[in-house]
Design a protein around this motif. Structure first.
Motif, PDB file in Angstrom:
ATOM      1  N   ARG A  90      -1.925 -14.830  -9.993  1.00 36.05           N
ATOM      2  CA  ARG A  90      -2.294 -13.693  -9.141  1.00 36.05           C
ATOM      3  C   ARG A  90      -1.219 -12.626  -9.068  1.00 36.05           C
ATOM      4  NH1 ARG A  90      -3.487 -16.004  -3.418  1.00 36.05           N
ATOM      5  NH2 ARG A  90      -3.595 -13.752  -3.016  1.00 36.05           N
ATOM      6  N   TYR A  91      -0.031 -12.905  -9.567  1.00 37.64           N
ATOM      7  CA  TYR A  91       1.125 -12.039  -9.355  1.00 37.64           C
ATOM      8  C   TYR A  91       0.868 -10.582  -9.741  1.00 37.64           C
ATOM      9  CZ  TYR A  91       6.034 -10.562  -9.312  1.00 37.64           C
ATOM     10  OH  TYR A  91       7.215  -9.913  -9.047  1.00 37.64           O
ATOM     11  N   ASN A  92       0.398 -10.348 -10.941  1.00 31.96           N
ATOM     12  CA  ASN A  92       0.244  -8.968 -11.432  1.00 31.96           C
ATOM     13  C   ASN A  92      -0.846  -8.180 -10.711  1.00 31.96           C
ATOM     14  OD1 ASN A  92       2.313  -9.030 -13.314  1.00 31.96           O
ATOM     15  ND2 ASN A  92       1.003  -9.818 -14.947  1.00 31.96           N
ATOM     16  N   ASN A  93      -1.875  -8.878 -10.249  1.00 29.61           N
ATOM     17  CA  ASN A  93      -3.020  -8.191  -9.650  1.00 29.61           C
ATOM     18  C   ASN A  93      -3.089  -8.364  -8.135  1.00 29.61           C
ATOM     19  OD1 ASN A  93      -4.037  -7.393 -12.237  1.00 29.61           O
ATOM     20  ND2 ASN A  93      -4.786  -9.492 -12.517  1.00 29.61           N
ATOM     21  N   SER A  94      -1.971  -8.645  -7.516  1.00 26.82           N
ATOM     22  CA  SER A  94      -1.970  -8.876  -6.076  1.00 26.82           C
ATOM     23  C   SER A  94      -1.217  -7.764  -5.349  1.00 26.82           C
ATOM     24  CB  SER A  94      -1.341 -10.235  -5.769  1.00 26.82           C
ATOM     25  OG  SER A  94      -1.593 -10.601  -4.439  1.00 26.82           O
ATOM     26  N   THR A  95      -1.072  -7.917  -4.052  1.00 25.05           N
ATOM     27  CA  THR A  95      -0.422  -6.902  -3.221  1.00 25.05           C
ATOM     28  C   THR A  95       1.095  -6.964  -3.364  1.00 25.05           C
ATOM     29  OG1 THR A  95      -0.291  -8.406  -1.324  1.00 25.05           O
ATOM     30  CG2 THR A  95      -2.297  -7.070  -1.557  1.00 25.05           C
ATOM     31  N   ASP A  96       1.742  -5.899  -2.919  1.00 25.02           N
ATOM     32  CA  ASP A  96       3.203  -5.860  -2.953  1.00 25.02           C
ATOM     33  C   ASP A  96       3.791  -6.965  -2.072  1.00 25.02           C
ATOM     34  OD1 ASP A  96       3.183  -3.687  -4.638  1.00 25.02           O
ATOM     35  OD2 ASP A  96       3.360  -2.213  -3.019  1.00 25.02           O
ATOM     36  N   GLU A  97       3.123  -7.233  -0.960  1.00 27.34           N
ATOM     37  CA  GLU A  97       3.595  -8.280  -0.051  1.00 27.34           C
ATOM     38  C   GLU A  97       3.553  -9.648  -0.712  1.00 27.34           C
ATOM     39  OE1 GLU A  97       2.543 -10.074   4.399  1.00 27.34           O
ATOM     40  OE2 GLU A  97       1.363  -8.418   3.554  1.00 27.34           O
ATOM     41  N   PHE A  98       2.474  -9.907  -1.459  1.00 31.51           N
ATOM     42  CA  PHE A  98       2.344 -11.179  -2.155  1.00 31.51           C
ATOM     43  C   PHE A  98       3.429 -11.319  -3.225  1.00 31.51           C
ATOM     44  CE2 PHE A  98       0.779 -13.921  -5.530  1.00 31.51           C
ATOM     45  CZ  PHE A  98       0.248 -15.001  -4.842  1.00 31.51           C
ATOM     46  N   ARG A  99       3.619 -10.274  -4.005  1.00 28.00           N
ATOM     47  CA  ARG A  99       4.649 -10.320  -5.060  1.00 28.00           C
ATOM     48  C   ARG A  99       6.044 -10.494  -4.460  1.00 28.00           C
ATOM     49  NH1 ARG A  99       1.198  -6.414  -7.432  1.00 28.00           N
ATOM     50  NH2 ARG A  99       2.407  -4.693  -6.529  1.00 28.00           N
ATOM     51  N   LYS A 100       6.273  -9.835  -3.324  1.00 27.77           N
ATOM     52  CA  LYS A 100       7.572  -9.969  -2.675  1.00 27.77           C
ATOM     53  C   LYS A 100       7.804 -11.405  -2.217  1.00 27.77           C
ATOM     54  CE  LYS A 100      10.386  -8.046   1.070  1.00 27.77           C
ATOM     55  NZ  LYS A 100      10.434  -7.081   2.193  1.00 27.77           N
TER      56      LYS A 100
END
Length: 240
Positions: A125-135
């Motif tokens: 999900r990393y590339n297609n998720s929210t900035d909060e999720f990636r953070k």
């Protein structure tokens, strides 16, 4: 009265026990919240079974928090009905806590599977998720000094070149430090997050189980003191 001194001692022991019990309830609430946050915010584990033990602990802590006050009143006023109700509620709480401990132990046995599935989902999900999720994923890799689920190679679909990883995988984090550096040990952590994450989760779950056992022992003492005081009240001894 021959037994007045003994009953007075039991009364004050029960009152003191309830104060400690009140503190334990507060501690359980805090512990349950911390474990729940650790499981779902830091690790973003979506498995429902992961929430069972900490949520039950939070609920039990809240109930204990109020029951302890109820028990203090019953002991201080020497009210047979209140002390009896207090003892019954303690017994019911012990049953709930046993269920929570079993749920926690069951989840502890499934941690390997849950961690693997959760880490794989995070990477997907990393590339297609929210900035909060990636953070959150980046913070996980930074804090545990790891990369991917089992190794840095898990990020092979991160970029078209198949050889790049997020910057949070880097030994020394700088902008675009992970580009083209997937298999370079001096630049990117090669170990996956699975082992470190599993160990940390097991420690958190074990703390929950230990807390439940300690509180259950204190509750058993509370039931014993309550029964002694009920016996004294019922026998017609005046406990001042």
């Amino acid at each position: 009265m021959g037994v007045e001194g003994g009953m007075k001692c039991v009364k004050f022991l029960l009152f003191f026990f309830n104060f400690i019990f009140w503190l334990c309830g507060l501690a359980l609430i805090v512990l349950g919240i911390l474990v729940q946050v650790a499981i779902h915010n830091t690790f973003m584990i979506q498995d429902v079974s992961a929430s069972v033990a900490p949520l039950v602990i939070i609920i039990v802590g809240i109930v204990i928090f109020f029951i302890a006050f109820f028990g203090c009143c019953g002991a201080w006023k020497e009210n047979h009905c209140m002390v009896t109700t207090f003892a019954i509620l303690l017994f019911l709480l012990i049953l709930v806590e046993i269920a929570a401990a079993i749920a926690g132990y069951h989840f502890r046995g499934r941690i390997t599977e849950v961690v693997q599935n959760s880490l794989t989902e995070m990477i997907t999900r990393y590339n297609n998720s929210t900035d909060e999720f990636r953070k959150a994923v980046d913070n996980l890799q930074k804090d545990l000094t790891c990369c991917g689920a089992n190794s840095s190679s898990d990020w092979r679909n991160f970029m078209p070149d198949g050889n790049s990883v997020p910057d949070s995988c880097c030994v020394n984090i700088t902008a675009k430090c992970g580009v083209g550096a997937m298999l370079i040990p001096s630049k990117v952590h090669q170990e996956g997050c699975h082992t470190a994450m599993e160990l940390l989760l097991k420690e958190n779950i074990m703390w929950v189980i230990v807390a439940v056992v300690v509180i259950a022992v204190l509750q058993i003492l509370g039931i014993v003191f309550s029964c002694l005081l009920m016996r004294g009240i019922r026998s017609g001894y005046e406990v001042m």
